[in-house]
Design a protein around this motif. Structure first.
Motif, PDB file in Angstrom:
ATOM      1  N   ILE A   8       0.838  -1.206   0.000  1.00 30.38           N
ATOM      2  CA  ILE A   8       0.000   0.000   0.000  1.00 30.38           C
ATOM      3  C   ILE A   8       0.869   1.251   0.000  1.00 30.38           C
ATOM      4  O   ILE A   8       0.585   2.232  -0.710  1.00 30.38           O
ATOM      5  CB  ILE A   8      -0.938  -0.012   1.226  1.00 30.38           C
ATOM      6  N   ALA A   9       1.968   1.211   0.770  1.00 30.25           N
ATOM      7  CA  ALA A   9       2.881   2.355   0.846  1.00 30.25           C
ATOM      8  C   ALA A   9       3.492   2.662  -0.514  1.00 30.25           C
ATOM      9  O   ALA A   9       3.613   3.834  -0.910  1.00 30.25           O
ATOM     10  CB  ALA A   9       3.975   2.064   1.875  1.00 30.25           C
ATOM     11  N   THR A  10       3.871   1.622  -1.251  1.00 31.18           N
ATOM     12  CA  THR A  10       4.481   1.799  -2.579  1.00 31.18           C
ATOM     13  C   THR A  10       3.506   2.457  -3.542  1.00 31.18           C
ATOM     14  O   THR A  10       3.854   3.395  -4.277  1.00 31.18           O
ATOM     15  CB  THR A  10       4.932   0.437  -3.144  1.00 31.18           C
ATOM     16  N   ILE A  11       2.258   1.977  -3.537  1.00 31.70           N
ATOM     17  CA  ILE A  11       1.244   2.526  -4.441  1.00 31.70           C
ATOM     18  C   ILE A  11       0.928   3.982  -4.107  1.00 31.70           C
ATOM     19  O   ILE A  11       0.760   4.826  -4.996  1.00 31.70           O
ATOM     20  CB  ILE A  11      -0.035   1.673  -4.373  1.00 31.70           C
ATOM     21  N   CYS A  12       0.885   4.282  -2.796  1.00 35.26           N
ATOM     22  CA  CYS A  12       0.516   5.647  -2.363  1.00 35.26           C
ATOM     23  C   CYS A  12       1.711   6.595  -2.335  1.00 35.26           C
ATOM     24  O   CYS A  12       1.536   7.817  -2.169  1.00 35.26           O
ATOM     25  CB  CYS A  12      -0.129   5.590  -0.975  1.00 35.26           C
ATOM     26  N   GLY A  13       2.919   6.066  -2.471  1.00 30.07           N
ATOM     27  CA  GLY A  13       4.101   6.901  -2.452  1.00 30.07           C
ATOM     28  C   GLY A  13       4.403   7.476  -1.082  1.00 30.07           C
ATOM     29  O   GLY A  13       4.876   8.625  -0.963  1.00 30.07           O
ATOM     30  N   VAL A  14       4.116   6.683  -0.040  1.00 35.31           N
ATOM     31  CA  VAL A  14       4.389   7.132   1.335  1.00 35.31           C
ATOM     32  C   VAL A  14       5.159   6.034   2.058  1.00 35.31           C
ATOM     33  O   VAL A  14       5.400   4.944   1.518  1.00 35.31           O
ATOM     34  CB  VAL A  14       3.079   7.444   2.094  1.00 35.31           C
ATOM     35  N   SER A  15       5.541   6.295   3.297  1.00 34.62           N
ATOM     36  CA  SER A  15       6.266   5.290   4.074  1.00 34.62           C
ATOM     37  C   SER A  15       5.293   4.280   4.686  1.00 34.62           C
ATOM     38  O   SER A  15       4.090   4.545   4.819  1.00 34.62           O
ATOM     39  CB  SER A  15       7.054   5.962   5.198  1.00 34.62           C
ATOM     40  N   ALA A  16       5.837   3.139   5.086  1.00 34.03           N
ATOM     41  CA  ALA A  16       5.018   2.112   5.749  1.00 34.03           C
ATOM     42  C   ALA A  16       4.455   2.651   7.064  1.00 34.03           C
ATOM     43  O   ALA A  16       3.332   2.314   7.460  1.00 34.03           O
ATOM     44  CB  ALA A  16       5.851   0.859   5.998  1.00 34.03           C
ATOM     45  N   GLY A  17       5.224   3.493   7.742  1.00 34.81           N
ATOM     46  CA  GLY A  17       4.762   4.090   8.998  1.00 34.81           C
ATOM     47  C   GLY A  17       3.541   4.971   8.798  1.00 34.81           C
ATOM     48  O   GLY A  17       2.623   4.992   9.625  1.00 34.81           O
ATOM     49  N   THR A  18       3.511   5.698   7.692  1.00 33.02           N
ATOM     50  CA  THR A  18       2.366   6.559   7.382  1.00 33.02           C
ATOM     51  C   THR A  18       1.124   5.712   7.126  1.00 33.02           C
ATOM     52  O   THR A  18       0.020   6.046   7.584  1.00 33.02           O
ATOM     53  CB  THR A  18       2.668   7.434   6.146  1.00 33.02           C
ATOM     54  N   VAL A  19       1.308   4.600   6.405  1.00 31.04           N
ATOM     55  CA  VAL A  19       0.188   3.694   6.152  1.00 31.04           C
ATOM     56  C   VAL A  19      -0.338   3.128   7.469  1.00 31.04           C
ATOM     57  O   VAL A  19      -1.549   3.048   7.698  1.00 31.04           O
ATOM     58  CB  VAL A  19       0.605   2.551   5.208  1.00 31.04           C
ATOM     59  N   ASP A  20       0.576   2.750   8.360  1.00 32.79           N
ATOM     60  CA  ASP A  20       0.182   2.196   9.655  1.00 32.79           C
ATOM     61  C   ASP A  20      -0.637   3.211  10.451  1.00 32.79           C
ATOM     62  O   ASP A  20      -1.644   2.862  11.079  1.00 32.79           O
ATOM     63  CB  ASP A  20       1.421   1.791  10.450  1.00 32.79           C
ATOM     64  N   ARG A  21      -0.214   4.482  10.426  1.00 36.49           N
ATOM     65  CA  ARG A  21      -0.954   5.520  11.143  1.00 36.49           C
ATOM     66  C   ARG A  21      -2.362   5.686  10.571  1.00 36.49           C
ATOM     67  O   ARG A  21      -3.330   5.857  11.317  1.00 36.49           O
ATOM     68  CB  ARG A  21      -0.198   6.850  11.076  1.00 36.49           C
ATOM     69  N   ALA A  22      -2.478   5.618   9.249  1.00 38.66           N
ATOM     70  CA  ALA A  22      -3.790   5.769   8.613  1.00 38.66           C
ATOM     71  C   ALA A  22      -4.716   4.606   8.961  1.00 38.66           C
ATOM     72  O   ALA A  22      -5.879   4.804   9.313  1.00 38.66           O
ATOM     73  CB  ALA A  22      -3.630   5.876   7.101  1.00 38.66           C
ATOM     74  N   LEU A  23      -4.177   3.398   8.875  1.00 37.71           N
ATOM     75  CA  LEU A  23      -4.982   2.201   9.122  1.00 37.71           C
ATOM     76  C   LEU A  23      -5.429   2.089  10.576  1.00 37.71           C
ATOM     77  O   LEU A  23      -6.476   1.516  10.867  1.00 37.71           O
ATOM     78  CB  LEU A  23      -4.203   0.944   8.719  1.00 37.71           C
TER      79      LEU A  23
END
Length: 329
Positions: A8-23
């Motif tokens: 998800i991070a790769t597709i959105c162009g963000v870090s894995a940490g950012t994805v974790d915060r969103a989820l």
């Protein structure tokens, strides 16, 4: 292949940490980025890896619950409240049933502890120093509901004895002088923890004394309480009140009386305890004590999650109850 946070991070162009915060609905991320991540996660049918998450966080996000059974409708109401509040706080619920057997309860506790639950909500049938010593060896928070163990253990409930005393006050105010008390769990007196039922019985006796009712009450402790009622006679000249320690017993008593052609409340009054949700469909409306069953469930979850996440239980005073003045008294 299983979709990961990194995907998800790769597709959105963000870090894995950012994805974790969103989820996990944490701060430190803009609403625009959060919305994009959640949309991508939904499109890719992302499913959290709870095993990996528990290793990282040091907890399983699971609360264990131990109850007797689900025969009493109030237990179903309780579980529904527990599960809903737990889900709101990000936790799952693991339910086990002890069938009111002390040894089965120990098996349930061991199962939940071995399953690495983060805390346990316990409606116990055990008590005593040996049991408390056993509980003390577990390094997880335990909160007790209904049946009190001791001041060492966090407890959520109501003033059971006072509630029953107030119920007797109301019954006497309606002109009843003859009393029958039904509570099959009293057969376990001295054998297991029946704190709530003992307190209600004590409240019954104290209520009679306070109201100067000198006629000796009939106390029925048998599970065959309907058969024992068959040995009693009722008349309009001496109004009798049948006080039941739960609504479930009261509903069966009302069913029996109706079959016998005994008028409620003209000949016999019936009092319950709990105010389970199905009473709105019962005629006459059962007079009962409203037990804050759903609030107990919510408070238990809030308190134990606060202990897990922040180190302290949420102090919970004994909760309020209410006499529901129905048509059966």
């Amino acid at each position: 292949m299983k979709v990961t946070i990194k995907d998800i991070a790769t597709i959105c162009g963000v870090s894995a940490g950012t994805v974790d915060r969103a989820l996990n609905n944490r701060t430190g991320i803009s609403e625009k980025t959060k919305k994009k991540i959640l949309e991508v996660a939904k499109e890719m049918n992302y499913q959290p890896d709870y095993t990996a998450r528990s290793l990282v966080m040091g907890k399983t996000m699971t609360i264990g619950v131990i109850l007797f059974d689900l025969h009493n409708r109030s237990f179903a109401q309780l579980l529904n409240a527990i599960e809903l509040k737990a889900r709101q706080l990000g936790y799952f619920v693991n339910i086990t049933l002890s069938d009111k057997k002390p040894e089965s309860e120990i098996d349930c506790i061991n199962y939940l502890v071995n399953g690495k639950v983060d805390g346990i909500i316990l409606f116990t049938v055990n008590k005593g120093e040996q049991f408390e010593s056993y509980l003390s060896k577990f390094d997880i928070p335990i909160i007790t509901i209904f049946n009190y163990i001791s001041e060492k253990w966090e407890y959520i409930g109501i003033r059971e004895r006072q509630a029953m005393k107030d119920a007797i006050d109301y019954i006497v105010s309606q002109g009843y002088q003859k009393f029958i008390y039904i509570s099959p769990p009293l057969a376990y007196l001295g054998k297991s923890n029946i704190y709530t039922q003992e307190e209600r019985l004590n409240g019954f006796y104290e209520g009679l004394k306070r109201n100067r009712i000198h006629s000796k009450p009939v106390i029925i402790k048998s599970s065959e309480y309907i058969k024992e009622l068959e040995n009693l006679t009722f008349s309009k000249n001496e109004k009798a009140a049948i006080v039941c320690s739960t609504d479930l017993y009261a509903l069966k008593v009302m069913h029996y009386l109706k079959k016998q052609g005994v008028s409620i409340p003209e000949q016999v009054g019936v009092m319950g305890f709990d105010d389970i949700d199905i009473l709105e469909y019962v005629t006459p409306r059962l007079t009962t004590v409203k037990y804050p069953i759903e609030e107990i469930g919510r408070r238990a979850i809030e308190s134990i999650v606060n202990k897990i996440d922040h180190g302290d239980f949420v102090p919970t005073p004994l909760l309020d109850y209410e006499i529901i003045k129905g048509e059966s008294i």
